[in-house]
Design a protein around this motif. Sequence first.
Motif, PDB file in Angstrom:
ATOM      1  N   VAL A   1       4.022 -33.278  58.663  1.00  0.00           N
ATOM      2  CA  VAL A   1       5.134 -34.081  58.958  1.00  0.00           C
ATOM      3  C   VAL A   1       5.772 -34.589  57.883  1.00  0.00           C
ATOM      4  N   HIS A   2       4.942 -35.055  56.721  1.00  0.00           N
ATOM      5  CA  HIS A   2       5.398 -35.697  55.496  1.00  0.00           C
ATOM      6  C   HIS A   2       6.093 -34.727  54.660  1.00  0.00           C
ATOM      7  N   LEU A   3       5.561 -33.450  54.554  1.00  0.00           N
ATOM      8  CA  LEU A   3       6.318 -32.273  53.968  1.00  0.00           C
ATOM      9  C   LEU A   3       7.576 -32.058  54.315  1.00  0.00           C
ATOM     10  N   GLU A   4       7.708 -31.893  55.678  1.00  0.00           N
ATOM     11  CA  GLU A   4       8.907 -31.501  56.403  1.00  0.00           C
ATOM     12  C   GLU A   4      10.058 -32.750  56.134  1.00  0.00           C
ATOM     13  N   LYS A   5       9.549 -33.993  56.268  1.00  0.00           N
ATOM     14  CA  LYS A   5      10.560 -35.124  56.163  1.00  0.00           C
ATOM     15  C   LYS A   5      11.101 -34.776  54.161  1.00  0.00           C
TER      16      LYS A   5
ATOM     17  N   ARG B   1       9.951 -28.460  44.529  1.00  0.00           N
ATOM     18  CA  ARG B   1      10.166 -28.182  45.946  1.00  0.00           C
ATOM     19  C   ARG B   1       8.905 -27.556  46.336  1.00  0.00           C
ATOM     20  N   VAL B   2       7.805 -27.531  46.039  1.00  0.00           N
ATOM     21  CA  VAL B   2       6.408 -26.720  46.294  1.00  0.00           C
ATOM     22  C   VAL B   2       5.135 -27.729  45.788  1.00  0.00           C
TER      23      VAL B   2
ATOM     24  N   ALA C   1       4.800 -25.740  51.338  1.00  0.00           N
ATOM     25  CA  ALA C   1       3.368 -25.706  50.645  1.00  0.00           C
ATOM     26  C   ALA C   1       2.858 -24.463  50.276  1.00  0.00           C
ATOM     27  N   ARG C   2       2.069 -24.342  49.326  1.00  0.00           N
ATOM     28  CA  ARG C   2       1.254 -23.403  48.793  1.00  0.00           C
ATOM     29  C   ARG C   2      -0.215 -23.623  49.554  1.00  0.00           C
ATOM     30  N   LEU C   3      -0.395 -22.511  50.042  1.00  0.00           N
ATOM     31  CA  LEU C   3      -2.008 -22.678  50.791  1.00  0.00           C
ATOM     32  C   LEU C   3      -3.177 -22.209  49.976  1.00  0.00           C
ATOM     33  N   THR C   4      -3.887 -23.051  48.881  1.00  0.00           N
ATOM     34  CA  THR C   4      -4.740 -22.447  48.333  1.00  0.00           C
ATOM     35  C   THR C   4      -6.307 -22.867  48.929  1.00  0.00           C
ATOM     36  N   CYS C   5      -6.208 -23.863  49.698  1.00  0.00           N
ATOM     37  CA  CYS C   5      -7.662 -24.497  50.456  1.00  0.00           C
ATOM     38  C   CYS C   5      -7.675 -23.501  51.505  1.00  0.00           C
ATOM     39  N   PRO C   6      -8.850 -22.899  51.626  1.00  0.00           N
ATOM     40  CA  PRO C   6      -9.065 -22.228  52.896  1.00  0.00           C
ATOM     41  C   PRO C   6      -8.860 -22.863  54.291  1.00  0.00           C
TER      42      PRO C   6
ATOM     43  N   GLY D   1     -12.265 -33.859  64.408  1.00  0.00           N
ATOM     44  CA  GLY D   1     -10.737 -33.393  64.289  1.00  0.00           C
ATOM     45  C   GLY D   1     -10.019 -34.064  63.321  1.00  0.00           C
ATOM     46  N   VAL D   2     -10.745 -34.775  62.359  1.00  0.00           N
ATOM     47  CA  VAL D   2     -10.059 -35.525  61.301  1.00  0.00           C
ATOM     48  C   VAL D   2      -9.262 -34.754  60.098  1.00  0.00           C
ATOM     49  N   ALA D   3      -9.802 -33.278  59.789  1.00  0.00           N
ATOM     50  CA  ALA D   3      -9.174 -32.670  58.917  1.00  0.00           C
ATOM     51  C   ALA D   3      -7.984 -32.257  59.602  1.00  0.00           C
ATOM     52  N   GLU D   4      -7.705 -31.712  60.955  1.00  0.00           N
ATOM     53  CA  GLU D   4      -6.638 -31.248  61.606  1.00  0.00           C
ATOM     54  C   GLU D   4      -5.616 -32.402  61.750  1.00  0.00           C
ATOM     55  N   LYS D   5      -6.002 -33.841  62.134  1.00  0.00           N
ATOM     56  CA  LYS D   5      -5.092 -34.888  62.157  1.00  0.00           C
ATOM     57  C   LYS D   5      -4.367 -35.011  60.567  1.00  0.00           C
ATOM     58  N   MET D   6      -5.277 -34.838  59.705  1.00  0.00           N
ATOM     59  CA  MET D   6      -4.781 -35.198  58.221  1.00  0.00           C
ATOM     60  C   MET D   6      -3.487 -34.203  58.124  1.00  0.00           C
ATOM     61  N   MET D   7      -4.004 -32.792  58.248  1.00  0.00           N
ATOM     62  CA  MET D   7      -3.002 -31.595  58.083  1.00  0.00           C
ATOM     63  C   MET D   7      -1.714 -31.885  59.001  1.00  0.00           C
TER      64      MET D   7
END
Length: 92
Positions: free
Chosen positions: A60-64, A32-33, A69-74, A49-55
């Motif tokens: 959207v993908h994770l929600e579907k 699940r995570v 998400a566990r957020l270990t990347c700053p 804005g590439v990183a923002e658009k990828m996120m």
Amino acid sequence: MMNFIFSEGRLDCRSEDGLPMGNITFPAVDERVVNIDHVFTSPVFRGQGVAEKMMDALMVHLEKEGKLARLTCPYSQHYIEKHPQWSHLVER
């Protein structure tokens, strides 16, 4: 325009010309995570804005998929601070 390619634990972003623009790695922690552990933008595409658009695409993908998400990347932590509409997908 950006093309997003999802594979197991990874999102790759390519330009219309097929040039690699960046990627996000998010290996599974359990069923699940996922752990968003790295967000990378190719130097030539930084500041666009590439990183923002990828996120955006990843959330959207994770929600579907019904994943959290566990957020270990700053950068992923910073992204959620700026986009609280996705905070319901962050592992508590």
